[in-house]
Design an enzyme around this catalytic site. Structure first.
Site, short mmCIF file in Angstrom:
data_model
loop_
_atom_site.label_atom_id
_atom_site.label_comp_id
_atom_site.label_asym_id
_atom_site.label_seq_id
_atom_site.Cartn_x
_atom_site.Cartn_y
_atom_site.Cartn_z
CD1 TRP A 15 47.18 39.03 40.74
CD2 TRP A 15 48.02 38.73 42.77
NE1 TRP A 15 47.92 37.87 40.71
CE2 TRP A 15 48.46 37.66 41.95
CE3 TRP A 15 48.44 38.76 44.10
CZ2 TRP A 15 49.28 36.63 42.42
CZ3 TRP A 15 49.27 37.73 44.57
CH2 TRP A 15 49.67 36.69 43.73
CE LYS B 135 44.13 34.22 39.23
NZ LYS B 135 44.05 33.69 40.61
CE LYS C 263 39.78 32.72 40.16
NZ LYS C 263 39.79 33.83 41.15
CG ASP D 107 42.40 30.76 41.30
OD1 ASP D 107 42.20 31.41 42.34
OD2 ASP D 107 42.65 31.30 40.21
CG ASN E 294 34.83 37.22 41.32
OD1 ASN E 294 34.19 37.75 40.42
ND2 ASN E 294 36.15 37.22 41.33
#
Length: 364
Positions: free
Chosen positions: A13, A106, A189, A242, A254
């Site tokens: 990312w 995140k 999330k 997301d 994940n």
């Protein structure tokens, strides 16, 4: 606002965001691995994390952290939560005054339970802190598919200026001043994505996945608003958007970990063989702690944490969730009815009814 952009972190990312920024501004990517830096400079590729994808020809990379950030007018941190503070402490002495620092991470810091912008405000208090977050899968963006994201900062002027740094023809950036909500959306999330992967690994169908995603979003909103985020943020790109991408995409780290656990493997073994971090594995326990602290019920996250710890199997966790007492589905049913019947009393500051309304909103 003319920017020289430094992206700290050469993972998938971080590299992708550097690629995006290079469309608009001179951009340098700091990589820990000399081989990755050389590949970016010589062949415009990151073969370790993004094999088969070409990067912007003007993107440059370095292994020298001071060289990367000393002249930067925007610094982007693409570092896992476990090392975020340590790397930022090395970055800060070399920053020019007032340079914005944007997090891509995140997750929450274990121990302090802080969000990344809170760490930025502690370590680099003279620098505007923000986060770039949303339903962003690196490989899809590099393949040229359209995507959207959110630049969240308290200062709308700075956020709007940074909006143009990362926007391209196929990557649209919105702004949002709800930094807390945006960061928590991206963090929470990941835990729900583990649950989504687990039910996939167990062989469940689309009905089950939809239930996990929808009820997971309700959990995210409950804790997020209790911690100061806005409800509408969790219905937007940084929340629901997301969550959907992370729960359903085969590219989601994940979701992959959850699926492998559902297939019967241990979390530690799955994580050990991965080249990148699945933040939800490390965040689940922190989320459960925060839920208890704020008196928020989060049954899916609680069961995910139990599975990660090894005190339940994915199948056992699924049975526990399905065996819970039935209740009304809309989260604010009682609170909404209360406001409709007694709107003036419910909104009267300091009144017992006002306090009762707050209680039922939180506990519905």
């Amino acid at each position: 606002m003319s920017n020289r952009v430094a992206v700290v972190g050469g993972g998938s990312w971080g590299t992708t965001v550097a690629h995006l920024a290079a469309h608009n501004e001179p951009t340098v990517l700091w990589c820990r691995d000399p081989k990755t830096a050389a590949a970016v400079n010589e062949r415009q590729v990151n073969p370790r994390y993004l094999p088969g994808f070409d990067l912007h020809p003007h993107l440059r990379a370095t292994t020298d952290l001071e060289q990367a950030v000393a002249e930067a007018e925007v610094v982007v941190m693409g570092i896992p939560s476990s090392a975020f503070r340590q790397v930022l402490e090395k970055v800060t002495p070399h920053l020019r005054p007032w340079v914005p620092v944007v997090s891509l991470t995140k997750g929450l810091e274990r121990g302090t339970r802080q969000r990344m912008t809170e760490i930025i405000n502690q370590v680099a208090p003279a620098h505007p802190a923000g986060t770039l977050t949303g339903p962003n899968l690196a490989k899809e963006i590099l393949a040229g598919h359209a995507a959207t994201s959110v630049m969240a900062m308290a200062d709308d002027t700075v956020a709007t200026a940074l909006q143009g740094v990362f926007t391209t023809e196929r990557f649209r950036v919105y702004t949002n001043d709800d930094v807390i909500g945006c960061e928590l959306g991206g963090t929470l999330k990941n835990v729900i994505a583990l649950a989504s992967g687990m039910v996939d690994g167990l062989g469940a169908g689309d009905n089950t996945r939809a239930a996990v995603i929808t009820r997971g979003l309700a959990e995210m909103g409950r804790l997020g608003t209790a911690m100061g985020g806005r409800a509408d943020t969790f219905a937007g790109l940084a929340g629901m958007g997301d969550l959907l991408a992370t729960c359903i995409s085969p590219q989601s780290r994940n979701r992959h970990v959850g699926e492998q656990i559902g297939l019967g493997r241990k979390a530690k073994a799955v994580v050990a063989e991965m080249d990148q971090v699945a933040e939800g594995v490390f965040t689940a326990g922190v989320v459960v702690e925060l839920a208890a602290e704020h008196s928020v019920e989060m049954p899916i996250s609680t069961e995910v944490h139990a599975v990660i710890k090894g005190t339940r199997t994915a199948a056992e966790a699924s049975m526990v969730l399905m065996g819970r007492q039935t209740r009304p589905e809309p989260e604010a049913t009682r609170a909404s009815r209360f406001r409709r019947l007694w709107p003036e009393k419910a909104d009267s500051k300091g009144s017992p009814l006002r306090r009762l309304w707050r209680f039922v909103t939180r506990s519905s």
